[in-house]
Design a protein around this motif. Sequence first.
Motif, PDB file in Angstrom:
ATOM      1  N   SER A  74     -18.900  -3.736  22.435  1.00  0.00           N
ATOM      2  CA  SER A  74     -19.358  -3.752  20.926  1.00  0.00           C
ATOM      3  C   SER A  74     -21.117  -3.656  20.957  1.00  0.00           C
ATOM      4  O   SER A  74     -21.698  -4.789  21.765  1.00  0.00           O
ATOM      5  N   HIS A  75     -21.683  -3.084  20.439  1.00  0.00           N
ATOM      6  CA  HIS A  75     -23.044  -3.104  20.521  1.00  0.00           C
ATOM      7  C   HIS A  75     -23.699  -2.914  21.871  1.00  0.00           C
ATOM      8  O   HIS A  75     -24.534  -3.640  22.116  1.00  0.00           O
ATOM      9  N   LEU A  76     -23.015  -2.211  22.537  1.00  0.00           N
ATOM     10  CA  LEU A  76     -23.177  -2.323  24.123  1.00  0.00           C
ATOM     11  C   LEU A  76     -24.192  -1.169  24.234  1.00  0.00           C
ATOM     12  O   LEU A  76     -24.337   0.007  23.947  1.00  0.00           O
ATOM     13  N   GLU A  77     -25.307  -1.785  25.011  1.00  0.00           N
ATOM     14  CA  GLU A  77     -26.556  -0.834  25.424  1.00  0.00           C
ATOM     15  C   GLU A  77     -26.282  -0.110  26.629  1.00  0.00           C
ATOM     16  O   GLU A  77     -25.770  -0.682  27.675  1.00  0.00           O
ATOM     17  N   LEU A  78     -26.136   1.306  26.770  1.00  0.00           N
ATOM     18  CA  LEU A  78     -25.696   2.146  27.586  1.00  0.00           C
ATOM     19  C   LEU A  78     -26.376   3.457  27.808  1.00  0.00           C
ATOM     20  O   LEU A  78     -26.756   3.872  26.803  1.00  0.00           O
ATOM     21  N   THR A  79     -26.601   3.641  29.152  1.00  0.00           N
ATOM     22  CA  THR A  79     -27.689   4.561  29.440  1.00  0.00           C
ATOM     23  C   THR A  79     -26.662   5.880  30.188  1.00  0.00           C
ATOM     24  O   THR A  79     -25.740   5.712  31.197  1.00  0.00           O
ATOM     25  N   ILE A  80     -26.594   6.905  29.375  1.00  0.00           N
ATOM     26  CA  ILE A  80     -25.829   7.994  29.455  1.00  0.00           C
ATOM     27  C   ILE A  80     -26.401   9.046  30.222  1.00  0.00           C
ATOM     28  O   ILE A  80     -27.626   9.648  29.611  1.00  0.00           O
ATOM     29  N   PRO A  81     -26.057   9.356  31.406  1.00  0.00           N
ATOM     30  CA  PRO A  81     -26.738  10.555  32.231  1.00  0.00           C
ATOM     31  C   PRO A  81     -26.318  11.948  31.680  1.00  0.00           C
ATOM     32  O   PRO A  81     -25.349  11.996  31.356  1.00  0.00           O
ATOM     33  N   TYR A  82     -27.231  12.839  31.900  1.00  0.00           N
ATOM     34  CA  TYR A  82     -26.798  14.224  31.816  1.00  0.00           C
ATOM     35  C   TYR A  82     -26.211  14.688  32.909  1.00  0.00           C
ATOM     36  O   TYR A  82     -26.676  14.325  34.087  1.00  0.00           O
ATOM     37  N   PHE A  83     -25.255  15.348  33.087  1.00  0.00           N
ATOM     38  CA  PHE A  83     -24.527  15.966  34.201  1.00  0.00           C
ATOM     39  C   PHE A  83     -24.016  17.312  33.671  1.00  0.00           C
ATOM     40  O   PHE A  83     -23.545  17.692  32.566  1.00  0.00           O
ATOM     41  N   ASP A  84     -23.691  18.043  34.679  1.00  0.00           N
ATOM     42  CA  ASP A  84     -23.085  19.497  34.321  1.00  0.00           C
ATOM     43  C   ASP A  84     -21.462  19.331  34.173  1.00  0.00           C
ATOM     44  O   ASP A  84     -20.756  18.851  34.865  1.00  0.00           O
ATOM     45  N   LEU A  85     -21.335  19.836  32.715  1.00  0.00           N
ATOM     46  CA  LEU A  85     -19.879  19.754  32.499  1.00  0.00           C
ATOM     47  C   LEU A  85     -18.986  20.735  33.315  1.00  0.00           C
ATOM     48  O   LEU A  85     -18.013  20.422  33.339  1.00  0.00           O
ATOM     49  N   ALA A  86     -19.484  21.715  33.949  1.00  0.00           N
ATOM     50  CA  ALA A  86     -18.799  22.516  34.898  1.00  0.00           C
ATOM     51  C   ALA A  86     -18.083  21.753  35.999  1.00  0.00           C
ATOM     52  O   ALA A  86     -17.104  21.976  36.537  1.00  0.00           O
TER      53      ALA A  86
END
Length: 490
Positions: free
Chosen positions: A162-174
């Motif tokens: 809930s209202h969680l601060e989260l850093t999402i990395p970019y990665f290759d969907l392949a």
Amino acid sequence: MKKKALSLLLAVVLVLSLVPGGAVLALAGEHISVKADAPAEIVITVGQLYTVALSDIFEDSEGHVLSYELNENYGTQTYIKDGQFVFNASKPDKYIVTINASCSGGDKASHTIEITANPASEGAEIQYGYDETPASEVTVYVTLSNDGIPLRGNDEDETVLSHLELTIPYFDLALYGLESFYRYQTNNGRGEYINETLVERPTALHMYIYLLERFYMGLPEEECGKGTSGVLSYQEPTDIYDMEGELAYNSGTWKAINITGSATSLYMDNFWGHDENLLYYRNHVYPLMSAGWGATSDYMLLSDGDTMDIAMFTNWNFYHSGAFLKFDEDSYEINAGETLNFTSYKYETKSVDSGGAESFLPVEGMNVYVYDEDWNLIQPVDGTGSDYEYTFEESGTFYLAAFDPNIKSEDACMAPATSKVVVSSGPKGDLNGDGEITGEDADMLYGALSGENSISEEALAEADLNGDGRVDILDIMLIYVCVNNGNMAY
């Protein structure tokens, strides 16, 4: 030959009826028939979901159980499920859809519906706004709820989602075999892809994969986004708990996620060990790809500070009667002892073409609470209508939440509102803690800098009024500016 041909012609005339516009109404069998009031011509707008029970179209005089199929593939947004025909269109056009019915007795019948999809409204700018510049990671605020209440993760800390601060990395969907869902460039951040230039920035699909690995499967952060988790085939029966520690549901035979569809029309048959009865909003509004057409997770690019609300429900009618809740702000900053005034709003799940407002409306009757920084309940908040107030007596980090009154029930149809509240001990520069900035604070700082007296590290940190990372004569001057401006905080 003439007699045989005439008989055949008469037979065709008996079973083939036409409606205005030329659409075929029905081709009946011996005991499967099409009801007289079955829909034949429908007018909708792009993005509007049209559904009709197949029992309202066909009937069987022998009482056989009927099975159905579409005459051809009309795309992932047109299908038959749970006894209903579902249709949605991404572009204005006239669509001819034929539904075939058959039964165990070997009889068959068909019915054709002519559907006209008119242009939809463009929507608000906030429903677009996708940044197509590269980003190796983005930091967003995520709330995942079921029947109106946030869930807990299956990680070691049982993190409240809930209202969680989260850093999402970019990665290759392949890495996950999902290269068909690459995000390419568009014209001004909306509409169809215009080239094959890959946008290397996290999308909501990246976020879903990361969330599932980290908080559904419970993997450590360093193992997420690597393509090695097996998340797309993960099917272990999993208990899902809400933020209060109560069992929300068990995933049973559902996968962690099951992805179908195609690029810009990605569909999740299930998510978080739950069925497909869910919806997600970006920055509290329904995200769009084009006029009337929602942005799927592979299309929706994320930016720092985005708020992502993902809501799952038992109530299949929430699309027509539900809403996503929010407060005035996603975060507040006040001083200890001050009273925070705030308002609850809703953004409805139904489109304007279906009677929705497509704007933020004040909402009354919600259950509003204050939590500490670990999401432990402090107390409920009283309000008048949609307006609330609460006095924070102590400094620290707190959270506000507003819930559907039908929370945790089959009647729940609203996603919760959440906000973060940071409460400071007093005005910045208030070194003696008396709640105001005076010349005494300036004298204390001057004495500390000249070595005549000492102050605590916490107080010294509060004296960095200009935020340059050090405390010096400039900060003393700013304290005097505050005094001359009526003891206002800098």
